[in-house]
Motif scaffolding. Sequence first.
Motif, mmCIF file in Angstrom:
data_model
loop_
_atom_site.group_PDB
_atom_site.id
_atom_site.type_symbol
_atom_site.label_atom_id
_atom_site.label_comp_id
_atom_site.label_asym_id
_atom_site.label_seq_id
_atom_site.Cartn_x
_atom_site.Cartn_y
_atom_site.Cartn_z
ATOM 1 N N GLY A 25 -10.930 -24.189 -46.510
ATOM 2 C CA GLY A 25 -10.391 -23.994 -45.154
ATOM 3 C C GLY A 25 -9.283 -22.955 -45.158
ATOM 4 O O GLY A 25 -9.188 -22.121 -44.252
ATOM 5 N N HIS A 62 -18.810 -34.595 -53.690
ATOM 6 C CA HIS A 62 -18.503 -33.576 -52.669
ATOM 7 C C HIS A 62 -19.649 -32.590 -52.507
ATOM 8 O O HIS A 62 -19.721 -31.887 -51.502
ATOM 9 N N SER A 73 -11.824 -29.674 -51.856
ATOM 10 C CA SER A 73 -12.678 -28.523 -51.608
ATOM 11 C C SER A 73 -12.512 -28.003 -50.177
ATOM 12 O O SER A 73 -12.386 -26.801 -49.938
ATOM 13 N N GLN A 74 -12.469 -28.949 -49.215
ATOM 14 C CA GLN A 74 -12.305 -28.550 -47.810
ATOM 15 C C GLN A 74 -10.930 -27.931 -47.566
ATOM 16 O O GLN A 74 -10.774 -26.988 -46.793
#
Lengths: 64, 306
Positions: free
Chosen positions: B260, B16, B255-256
């Motif tokens: 987010g 990532h 992670s996103q």
Amino acid sequence: MLATLKIREKEIHIRGNRPLYRIMEDLQLSPQAYLAVRDGVLLTGDDRIQEGDVVELIAVVSGG
Amino acid sequence: MKCTKCGQKAVMHMEHHNLALCQDHFPDWMRTQTAHIIKKYSMFRHEERLLLAVSGGKDSLALWDILWKLGYQVDGIYLDLGINGETNYSAISGETAQTFANERGLRLTTINVKARYGESIPELGSRTKRGHQKPCSQCGLVKRYLLNKEALDGKYDAILTAHNLDDEAAFLFSNLTHWNMQYLGRQYPLLPATTGFVRKVKPFCMFYERETTAYALLCGIQYIYTECPYAKGSKQLRNKIYLNMLEDEQAGFKSQFYAGYLRALDAGTFPRSQESPEMLEQKRCTQCGQPTSSNGLCTFCRLFTR
């Protein structure tokens, strides 16, 4: 001679001469959930596991 | 696979981040990233006194090691919850944390819940209806209360917990799937101090669980590998498994997902729910004096009142 995977108290004997990620895929183990250690060294998915190797899979997921 | 920085054999591949690091550069990277997160969220300063919740597990000991190496003034607190039985879980966790502190000359305070309040967490769970079969909800409440109380009494500037990104993503996933708006507005790397409550921060919130584990292993940190016996089959563990399945399909998913959410929170998509100081001043527990939303005793004092 097979390679040995240790996961907590379990031992699994598997065919070697292939990369770690292939073995994880075959065993349906998430690479996110384990770290692999051989002879005290952390492995990455592309490291090849040889016949006779002893690899410990350390579970990383915790929490309640 | 080679280390992106020096070309030596890599020991951690973080897809990532599109980054692979060797056994020397990975711990350095963890320390640099921790310092970056502390600065980014203005979590604390070097001159402040910090209290870290230490469980004896990989995350809290890895965080303590990093903060100690970064030169912060961090004391540890271990809450002995009395979860023993066959695994002797609490006793071994406490010994592990104490050994870590002794080896580094760090200060660890241990609070034994049963010795101080008369009941262990399993005893509390079996007496009250709140926990059904498991005492996890009481455990969470007791830990939050005691951490805050000890931080207030010890005049610490901030309470630190070692929640990692997997913890945060699993909690967020649970709150989103239940549309629990009250909690959605509160989950953030830093909760500022307010009346009766010390600032709370999570310096590890951007690290995957496998990264904190790798740091502990590479730095020779002895941590308790055994899980809390009540964690088996928990919703949080189940949610982590689901999220890891998604991560396996799409590197960076967790992670996103979390980043987010933080962006959405910063943009005001979810209202930040933190009680106002005025509201907290209105009611105080008649026994311990802590702010409470109810009349009379706070939830913690009610829990231990038979």
